[in-house]
Write an enzyme that holds these catalytic residues in place. Structure first.
Site, PDB file in Angstrom:
ATOM      1  N   ARG A 297      32.496  44.086  44.963  1.00 30.37           N
ATOM      2  CA  ARG A 297      34.187  43.848  44.914  1.00 30.37           C
ATOM      3  C   ARG A 297      34.356  42.060  45.961  1.00 30.37           C
ATOM      4  O   ARG A 297      35.277  41.633  46.452  1.00 30.37           O
ATOM      5  CB  ARG A 297      34.510  44.809  45.702  1.00 30.37           C
ATOM      6  N   TYR A 433      40.489  44.665  38.696  1.00 30.48           N
ATOM      7  CA  TYR A 433      38.971  45.522  38.160  1.00 30.48           C
ATOM      8  C   TYR A 433      38.418  45.245  39.510  1.00 30.48           C
ATOM      9  O   TYR A 433      38.729  44.898  41.025  1.00 30.48           O
ATOM     10  CB  TYR A 433      38.032  44.520  36.796  1.00 30.48           C
ATOM     11  N   GLU A 434      37.406  45.640  39.471  1.00 26.91           N
ATOM     12  CA  GLU A 434      36.279  46.737  40.234  1.00 26.91           C
ATOM     13  C   GLU A 434      37.154  47.530  41.619  1.00 26.91           C
ATOM     14  O   GLU A 434      36.869  47.571  43.093  1.00 26.91           O
ATOM     15  CB  GLU A 434      35.437  45.485  41.147  1.00 26.91           C
ATOM     16  N   GLY A 435      37.704  48.405  41.242  1.00 28.89           N
ATOM     17  CA  GLY A 435      39.219  48.913  41.623  1.00 28.89           C
ATOM     18  C   GLY A 435      40.029  48.606  41.862  1.00 28.89           C
ATOM     19  O   GLY A 435      40.155  47.151  42.803  1.00 28.89           O
ATOM     20  N   GLN A 440      41.702  50.257  46.187  1.00 26.30           N
ATOM     21  CA  GLN A 440      40.995  49.343  47.725  1.00 26.30           C
ATOM     22  C   GLN A 440      41.957  49.673  49.116  1.00 26.30           C
ATOM     23  O   GLN A 440      41.640  50.076  50.024  1.00 26.30           O
ATOM     24  CB  GLN A 440      41.238  48.070  47.790  1.00 26.30           C
TER      25      GLN A 440
END
Length: 581
Positions: A297, A433-435, A440
């Site tokens: 992230r 992407y990546e959360g 977040q």
């Protein structure tokens, strides 16, 4: 389109914000001397400009392609990647006991900064390998480390993350891939994974897939997920490659951007067995995966810096050459370059200051990762707080700066032949992407705000308030005070919907305040160097950029306080059906 790595800027931030000299004072990072840091930053900058940047345009226009069930990269990519491996650029932060240099993650991030600014799509490949190394290093067996880490560290093999399935996106607990014991300690992996970046390519000899799957009778949800190591080619005991491991590439996605980053649909266990090894304990998959995801992230936030740097360079270059209209109010009515016009300067200053603020935030976050790896508990807490800020603000502001680049180019920016539209198309996925950035923000007002009953977050804000008031940065002080009011209100409000409704606004406020705090530090450092060594174009630019961020961009974020505290009621004033009315 030409690219020059921002070497002087990177070295300044490494010294004054990441304080890499202090990291070098620890035995673990003692090789990170000033000379070594400068050599790496300058060397990777030259490599990025010479090898990665020239491939950026062909990567976008031609892209990765499926041929006979395999992914073929655009011409020149394999050679450039092999040169990357041969020059040892992938080994900077890799563990020394497995062939790496064991240098700080912060320094590896500076290297990725240059590579990604030159070619973001290409740089996704080594970024993913970094995550694989982290997961195996922290959770793998000694045998797995010995077999896989030397090749992953050198870059001879690349790594992937396999989480998402057609029915399981952000809800990872809904995944259905299976792992059936084979009776010899290994597992037969079966299932389909989607959105797998660099899931297949022809640049390296092997690809090490880290795959989330369920063993028989595993509990539902995330509690029943385990992590497995599944190579594209089976690896013999002596480290040599064996036969294919039943990992089939079904297709690659046709995307808005990142065309040179193959996003694959992978099928495990269809063309013969896909044999995998358990990493860590059974049902420990999420814990192991988060080892990869936290640093991932931060690296995704860095992609915002990468694109912002490239876009800013392109916009400034164009604005210095493009002649259009006389400057308003000037006695001379001759046409001037557009960099003379106030609104173009507004955009360029926003781009320049924003890029520098993001770089400071990302390098500072990386330095805390390094300190945390040394056992610093306060640094571990700081990483938890900084990660959602770095990922969210990095990608949001990176996208805005890419959009501004198109705007500076005017109509030419909207034409693909110019090349700058690629920056916007490439960076847009990073907020997803990546959360997603919404996830977040939810993490910040949920788990992170709950740390030590809210005191961890309040202490971070207090540092900003105290420094801002001490140094006379009034706008930053007011913004930090607003952040404290929102934080206090959210901690005291038990309504989770209200917190979530204001989470994005609060995350942006806190990100700007934190980046502003770091820009204030850079301002003071630049003034000190200026007093000692005299003025220079770089220092003048640094001071102007820091002052613009503190005086203009910090003040804008004050308007988010009301949104952060508005609660969930306005969001639920309509039923789901009434939204379509």
């Amino acid at each position: 389109m030409s690219f020059t790595a921002p070497t002087q800027e990177q070295l300044f931030v490494l010294k004054h914000i990441a304080q890499i000299d202090q990291l070098a004072g620890h035995n673990a990072f003692s090789d990170a001397s000033e000379d070594m840091v400068q050599a790496i930053v300058e060397g990777i900058g030259d490599f990025a400009a010479g090898e990665f940047a020239p491939l950026n345009r062909v990567g976008d226009m031609v892209g990765a392609q499926m041929k006979d069930g395999r992914v073929v990269m655009p011409q020149g990519y394999r050679d450039a990647y092999q040169h990357y491996v041969q020059n040892g650029w992938g080994t900077i932060n890799a563990p020394a006991e497995f062939g790496g240099q064991g240098l700080p993650f912060t320094l590896a991030m500076a290297a990725l900064d240059s590579l990604g600014a030159a070619n973001m799509a290409f740089t996704l490949c080594p970024i993913l390998s970094v995550g694989s190394i982290e997961a195996i290093l922290h959770h793998g067996s000694d045998a797995q480390k010995e077999k896989y880490l030397p090749k992953l560290s050198s870059g001879e093999w690349t790594g992937t993350m396999n989480l998402t399935e057609p029915q399981a996106g952000s809800d990872v607990g809904a995944l259905k891939s299976t792992a059936t014991p084979r009776g010899d300690g290994t597992y037969a992996i079966a299932g389909q994974k989607i959105y797998i970046s660099f899931g297949d390519h022809d640049m390296a000899d092997n690809i090490v897939h880290l795959v989330l799957a369920r063993t028989p009778d595993a509990p539902e949800g995330t509690r029943g997920i385990s992590l497995f190591l599944v190579p594209k080619y089976r690896v013999n005991d002596d480290g040599s490659l064996g036969e294919e491991n039943g990992v089939k590439t079904i297709s690659i996605e046709h995307k808005m951007g990142l065309n040179a980053s193959p996003t694959c649909v992978l099928q495990f266990g269809e063309d013969g067995e896909s044999i995998g090894e358990l990493i860590g304990p059974e049902f420990g998959g999420m814990r192991a995966m988060f080892t990869m995801m936290n640093n991932a992230r931060i690296n995704v936030g860095l992609q915002g810096v990468q694109i912002a740097e490239a876009a800013t360079q392109a916009a400034i270059s164009y604005a210095q050459d493009r002649v259009q209209s006389a400057r308003a109010g000037a006695a001379d009515k001759s046409s001037v370059t557009i960099i003379q016009h106030p609104d173009v300067r507004r955009m360029l200053m926003r781009m320049k200051a924003g890029t520098q603020a993001l770089r400071a935030l990302l390098y500072y976050s990386a330095s805390k990762v390094d300190l945390a790896s040394l056992g610093d508990e306060a640094a571990k807490e700081a990483v938890d707080i900084l990660t959602p800020l770095a990922k969210t603000y990095g990608t949001d502001l990176g996208s805005e700066i890419a959009s501004l680049c198109v705007q500076v180019h005017g109509g030419m920016g909207y034409i693909e032949e110019t090349g700058v539209a690629q920056y916007y198309r490439d960076i847009r996925i990073a907020a997803i992407y990546e959360g997603t950035n919404g996830i977040q923000a939810a993490d910040l007002v949920g788990r992170k705000m709950g740390m030590r009953g809210g005191d961890a977050l309040k202490e971070h804000i207090s540092h900003i308030i105290n420094d801002a008031k001490k140094d006379g940065h009034d706008a930053l002080s007011r913004l930090a005070d607003a952040c404290m009011r929102v934080c206090t209100s959210m901690v005291e409000n038990n309504n989770i919907d209200d917190r979530l409704a204001g989470s994005y606004a609060f995350t942006t406020m806190l990100s700007v305040a934190t980046a502003g705090w770091l820009m204030a530090q850079q301002l003071e450092a630049a003034k000190l160097v200026q007093s000692q060594e005299g003025d220079s174009p770089f220092l003048k630019s640094k001071i102007a950029s820091a002052q613009y961020y503190l005086n203009v961009m910090v003040g804008e974020a004050m308007g988010l306080e009301h949104s952060a505290l508005s609660g969930a009621q306005p969001l639920y004033a309509l039923s789901a059906e009434e939204f379509a009315a």
